[in-house]
Design an enzyme around this catalytic site. Sequence first.
Site, PDB file in Angstrom:
ATOM      1  N   GLY C  51       0.754  -1.206  -0.127  1.00 19.96           N
ATOM      2  CA  GLY C  51      -0.159  -0.087  -0.056  1.00 19.96           C
ATOM      3  C   GLY C  51       0.992   1.215   0.146  1.00 19.96           C
ATOM      4  O   GLY C  51       2.017   1.128   0.713  1.00 19.96           O
ATOM      5  N   SER C  52       0.399   2.442  -0.455  1.00 26.08           N
ATOM      6  CA  SER C  52       0.998   3.452  -0.557  1.00 26.08           C
ATOM      7  C   SER C  52       0.656   3.947   1.024  1.00 26.08           C
ATOM      8  O   SER C  52      -0.131   3.767   1.767  1.00 26.08           O
ATOM      9  CB  SER C  52       0.370   4.687  -1.493  1.00 26.08           C
ATOM     10  OG  SER C  52       0.740   3.990  -2.690  1.00 26.08           O
ATOM     11  N   GLY C  53       1.503   5.277   1.277  1.00 25.39           N
ATOM     12  CA  GLY C  53       1.175   5.954   2.417  1.00 25.39           C
ATOM     13  C   GLY C  53       2.329   5.638   3.463  1.00 25.39           C
ATOM     14  O   GLY C  53       2.541   6.149   4.728  1.00 25.39           O
ATOM     15  N   HIS C  54       3.606   4.891   3.040  1.00 26.44           N
ATOM     16  CA  HIS C  54       4.582   4.394   3.862  1.00 26.44           C
ATOM     17  C   HIS C  54       6.063   5.058   3.391  1.00 26.44           C
ATOM     18  O   HIS C  54       6.794   4.656   3.527  1.00 26.44           O
ATOM     19  CB  HIS C  54       4.840   2.975   3.790  1.00 26.44           C
ATOM     20  CG  HIS C  54       3.456   2.175   4.360  1.00 26.44           C
ATOM     21  ND1 HIS C  54       3.065   2.501   5.491  1.00 26.44           N
ATOM     22  CD2 HIS C  54       2.796   1.405   3.689  1.00 26.44           C
ATOM     23  CE1 HIS C  54       2.024   1.729   5.723  1.00 26.44           C
ATOM     24  NE2 HIS C  54       1.664   0.917   4.623  1.00 26.44           N
ATOM     25  N   LYS C 102       5.844  -7.921   2.413  1.00 25.27           N
ATOM     26  CA  LYS C 102       5.312  -7.765   3.996  1.00 25.27           C
ATOM     27  C   LYS C 102       4.178  -8.677   4.397  1.00 25.27           C
ATOM     28  O   LYS C 102       3.199  -8.811   3.401  1.00 25.27           O
ATOM     29  CB  LYS C 102       5.299  -6.286   4.356  1.00 25.27           C
ATOM     30  CG  LYS C 102       6.435  -5.383   3.897  1.00 25.27           C
ATOM     31  CD  LYS C 102       6.302  -3.837   4.680  1.00 25.27           C
ATOM     32  CE  LYS C 102       4.999  -3.144   4.026  1.00 25.27           C
ATOM     33  NZ  LYS C 102       4.845  -2.942   2.665  1.00 25.27           N
ATOM     34  N   ASP C 107      -1.472  -8.268   0.944  1.00 19.61           N
ATOM     35  CA  ASP C 107      -0.212  -8.145   0.113  1.00 19.61           C
ATOM     36  C   ASP C 107       0.061  -9.619  -0.500  1.00 19.61           C
ATOM     37  O   ASP C 107       0.383 -10.028  -1.537  1.00 19.61           O
ATOM     38  CB  ASP C 107       1.155  -7.742   0.868  1.00 19.61           C
ATOM     39  CG  ASP C 107       1.015  -6.290   0.826  1.00 19.61           C
ATOM     40  OD1 ASP C 107       0.102  -5.805   0.281  1.00 19.61           O
ATOM     41  OD2 ASP C 107       1.707  -5.822   1.650  1.00 19.61           O
ATOM     42  N   HIS C 216      -0.458   0.718   9.621  1.00 15.71           N
ATOM     43  CA  HIS C 216      -1.829   1.126   9.106  1.00 15.71           C
ATOM     44  C   HIS C 216      -2.603   1.642  10.145  1.00 15.71           C
ATOM     45  O   HIS C 216      -3.795   1.659   9.965  1.00 15.71           O
ATOM     46  CB  HIS C 216      -2.638   0.012   8.235  1.00 15.71           C
ATOM     47  CG  HIS C 216      -1.562  -0.918   7.238  1.00 15.71           C
ATOM     48  ND1 HIS C 216      -0.770  -1.841   7.624  1.00 15.71           N
ATOM     49  CD2 HIS C 216      -0.908  -0.324   5.947  1.00 15.71           C
ATOM     50  CE1 HIS C 216       0.062  -2.269   6.727  1.00 15.71           C
ATOM     51  NE2 HIS C 216      -0.136  -1.309   5.651  1.00 15.71           N
TER      52      HIS C 216
END
Lengths: 212, 212, 327, 327
Positions: C51-54, C102, C107, C216
């Site tokens: 996911g994005s945001g990391h 991860k 994922d 998250h």
Amino acid sequence: MVICITPKEYVEYIELVAKKIEENKDYISELDSITGDGDHWANMNMGFQKLLECKEELASMRLNEMFKKIGMLIMTTVGGSSGVLYGSAYINASKVILDKEQMDLQLLCRVLEAELNAIMDRGNAKPGFKTMIDALHPAVERLKNAIEKGLDGKTALIELKQGAIEGMNSTKNMEAVKGRACYQANKGVGHLDPGAVTMCYQIEVLVDYLCR
Amino acid sequence: MVICITPKEYVEYIELVAKKIEENKDYISELDSITGDGDHWANMNMGFQKLLECKEELASMRLNEMFKKIGMLIMTTVGGSSGVLYGSAYINASKVILDKEQMDLQLLCRVLEAELNAIMDRGNAKPGFKTMIDALHPAVERLKNAIEKGLDGKTALIELKQGAIEGMNSTKNMEAVKGRACYQANKGVGHLDPGAVTMCYQIEVLVDYLCR
Amino acid sequence: MKKIINKPNDVVSEMLMGMVKANPKLVYFKDLEVIASRVKEKKVGLVSGGGSGHEPAHAGYVGKGMLDAAVSGNVFASPSPDRVLKGIQEANTGEGVLLIIKNYSGDIMNFGMAKDLAEMEGIRVEAVVVKDDVAVKDSTYSTGRRGIAGTVFVHKVAGAKAAAGGSLDEVKRVAEKTIANVRSMGMAMTPCILPGVGKAGFTLGENEIEIGMGIHGEPGVERTCVKTAAQLAEILCGKILADYDFAGSECAVMINGLGATPLMELYILNNEVEKILKENNIKIYRTFVGNYMTSLEMAGCSVTLLKLDEELKELLDAPCDTPALKV
Amino acid sequence: MKKIINKPNDVVSEMLMGMVKANPKLVYFKDLEVIASRVKEKKVGLVSGGGSGHEPAHAGYVGKGMLDAAVSGNVFASPSPDRVLKGIQEANTGEGVLLIIKNYSGDIMNFGMAKDLAEMEGIRVEAVVVKDDVAVKDSTYSTGRRGIAGTVFVHKVAGAKAAAGGSLDEVKRVAEKTIANVRSMGMAMTPCILPGVGKAGFTLGENEIEIGMGIHGEPGVERTCVKTAAQLAEILCGKILADYDFAGSECAVMINGLGATPLMELYILNNEVEKILKENNIKIYRTFVGNYMTSLEMAGCSVTLLKLDEELKELLDAPCDTPALKV
Ligand SMILES: Nc1ncnc2c1ncn2[C@@H]1O[C@H](COP(=O)(O)OP(=O)(O)O)[C@@H](O)[C@H]1O
Ligand SMILES: Nc1ncnc2c1ncn2[C@@H]1O[C@H](COP(=O)(O)OP(=O)(O)O)[C@@H](O)[C@H]1O
Ligand SMILES: [Mg+2]
Ligand SMILES: [Mg+2]
Ligand SMILES: [Mg+2]
Ligand SMILES: [Mg+2]
């Protein structure tokens, strides 16, 4: 009233200033938040707390050495504008004390004037720039006048204090030229300069202490 | 009641699901915030909005091609667990449709079963893991039973819907084994699984649409 | 919601475009949200993502000595299989591709499906799953431990091995060795806001922090009051050292910020962590302090320890040149 | 106040200790709060510094190809003259020392006094003053423009010139050329909290941002509602381009985060800034995106443009190896 300030008494005065500053945390922080970066209280408090820590040592020194030491302590602990300005002020003042053991009214006046000059030099600033100078300058002027006119000690000290208070209040409507308040759209107009307020505190506390 | 679902009708159904999901933004986001990462509504909404964008194209396709396309669209637009699970589900379902032009009750049942199997395979999960499977599995079981018992179409559909609702509610007291809710100290116990809720919505909307 | 964005739905693609504009060595595949190295060398390909945001994970680790491609999902959502497949295709130069995943079920599923698709195209693909977060009990039955900041060490080590010409099996072996020897523990002080949602998924009180919260915002193991840096270091290291025996070994340390925590605080934490490791007879070989694996604008941090042997030390020290990590 | 700290009064020294523990090439002088390069080469010394709370500035830029010493004051307070003097002494190898000062009256006074003291010790000291913030009108009479993120470019360029063996006058010349050609404009979305104060110095409404706010939270030029990334880029670049003619030139761009703004948002902003510069016929030579000059945990950003000529390009591209910037 005869004025005669020894190192021991000056340290008592420092203690009172430290207390006064400590008590006004929110107000001074708030003022510097409005016109500057909010740390003026923290800076001044750190400096005077440091002086408290060293009070025994200070009280045992010769007057001019004590002034120099106070200057170095403030300069090295405080940082910020006020650190270097008060540092320069005290170091410069120590030079006019020479080997005097105590301060009378005349010497006090010369000491304050030396502080004022050091602050104006280092800060490259003049009265009317909305800084601590605006509390100190009229205070010194009025004390000088009182002495010239030969007014008695107590009256002269009241003049000193009144000059500081009125000078402090006059910063409210000034536009800042130096210091962080000059970055504001309105140059801080409408608010007191925090440095002028803490300068005024110190003069008030001094006068009240001497008139106790 | 005779059930016969054409691509055009299936797209009408998709539109209703999209609406239902859109309306429940806060509730579903909240559920996934409590047990997961808060994005399940956004994921599902993005997927169904994408399907809406393509609705003309979808309605014009053959039934099995439409299912495959829906699977690919969800898989590629949604991401997250639900994207690949619904993607796998629709793609797998397209295989049992073969060249049928429309779905009757029996085919609908096989389609749902194929979806269930695909989700369990890809998710490596079983009923009782507190996932969307817990809404779909009992729903399919009860529909199968109803068909075996020869119940009429409407009754069978009500069974399907009841199975989904009860299955969804059963997730409240389950401990999560897969998915993000399993990272919680209490494994999400006490809260519905958001994936089970949106799965249940789809079945409810389907049944209500067919019984309209 | 105060964010420097345009439309919430466009954050990922606009971010990646902004990233390649700042990093001409990278190339961006629109819609598939894949970032890959512009120049390709014949070697085992490394792909990671999630996911994005990391950010900077994972696209920030694409470059010489680390990843060959990074695949971005929407914010906090796994990338879909077609995107991962594109990443694999870009990373493949005929020597096979290693996926660094991860441990999140989303994922696992999406990368798993992409692996199937790539193998159907004749690309040899292996996968490793990072699960370094000791906040969660591991288990073979359930999804188990999450992968968090320790993943960056896996990128570094596997990337160095691939750059050195290691075979797919060798690269996979060092990746798995790293995974076996890395442990992390984090904590959060403020929630973060998903651009598409517009408000925080949870709240924390004025003086509350959450130990063990996931990247998250997954609930952690304990809500407690604000701690000093010394106490926090004690708690985070305590959990890690209780989980795995680092005593007497040499370690790499990562003090990772979650996004809104100033570097000042990370360094203060490092100062405390160092003391604890010293007390526990653990030698620090190399320390990384910064925002390596974040959680949007969450305030908080994680501590990661990687036990090193000579091989891992050498791979950790090997040069790399990526936007987010240069050694 | 949620911060990873111990006692508020200790934040600076503990931070710097944590920093040298992570960066063995640096050495820390306690109480004086000076960070210097452990290894010294005979060359012009570069010293910068200022209040803490702007990390990685300035200690993060100490290392090969940039600064030789950084002097930290308390949070947002100028370092005292004795500290700056120590920095000058550490940086001095007999070739003279250049002070890179940000234009704040406190810094000017403290660095000025230190310069006097160092000269009394026979050290040749020159100083340059960075004033890149176009939010403020410049003036010779008043303090004028603040120094913000553009300072990092001055460190980089002057550092490269010093590393290349330039004389004090030459190093000063390129520093001044950089200062003459660099402009920045910032904005803030949330306030920050001084550790010693414990609460924010000002508030911003739910949907309010402040254009032109300084890195100490000095009031900006306009409070307005939340903008899109495209609008923000327009406002920030607009102010810069109105102030200085960059048209037709080649530029270095810095998209700087103030501390709590995620990298994602900085990249999105970069994507917009690039479009505007292109429209204005400005060629981007090199882009830096990250937290280079922060303001504790303030959310917000600044955009910096540096007009380049061949000399500046070469100096910008020269290798450097510091904790916060490696080229
Ligand atoms: N150039 C100057 N000359 C004289 N006084 C100044 C000057 N600059 C600032 N001051 C005084 O210092 C005060 C601020 O001190 P402080 O907040 O401690 O330092 P800083 O401005 O570095 O944060 C101002 O309110 C003003 O009175
Ligand atoms: N392994 C799995 N098998 C089946 N369903 C799962 C699995 N993992 C998660 N789910 C379902 O997916 C839902 C979460 O979807 P979503 O929030 O969109 O994805 P993510 O978990 O990646 O954020 C859960 O509520 C659960 O119903
Ligand atoms: Mg101040
Ligand atoms: Mg989710
Ligand atoms: Mg998700
Ligand atoms: Mg200050």
